[in-house]
Design a protein around this motif. Structure first.
Motif: not given
Length: 83
Positions: A38-39, A41-43, A45-46, A51
């Motif tokens: 999940y970390t 996937v978040s990175a 996305s950023q 972002r």
């Protein structure tokens, strides 16, 4: 898919990664590994959304996440300014 070249291991040195990706457009690089998917996937996305300032504007980079040993790797490539 182009050759995948690792830039670094755990976490990502985003300044270095973004510069390298822009230097070699359309070439995939492993920009970081993360213990939790999940970390990663978040990175990813950023990065895609711009972002992280190093990866602006939004849409200039493509990403995907895949296993790297026991961790999750974030792969990215520079595709150009979408504007």
């Amino acid at each position: 898919m182009s050759a995948i070249v690792p830039l670094r291991k755990r976490g990502a040195g985003h300044d270095t990664a973004a510069k390298t990706l822009r230097t070699f457009p359309r070439r995939w690089f492993l920009v970081g590994t993360y213990p939790a998917r999940y970390t990663a996937v978040s990175a990813a996305s950023q990065i895609r959304s711009g972002r992280y300032a190093q990866y602006s504007p939004a849409g200039a980079f493509e990403t995907h996440v895949k296993p790297v040993g026991d961790e999750s790797g974030v792969y990215a490539r520079y595709v150009g300014d979408p504007r």
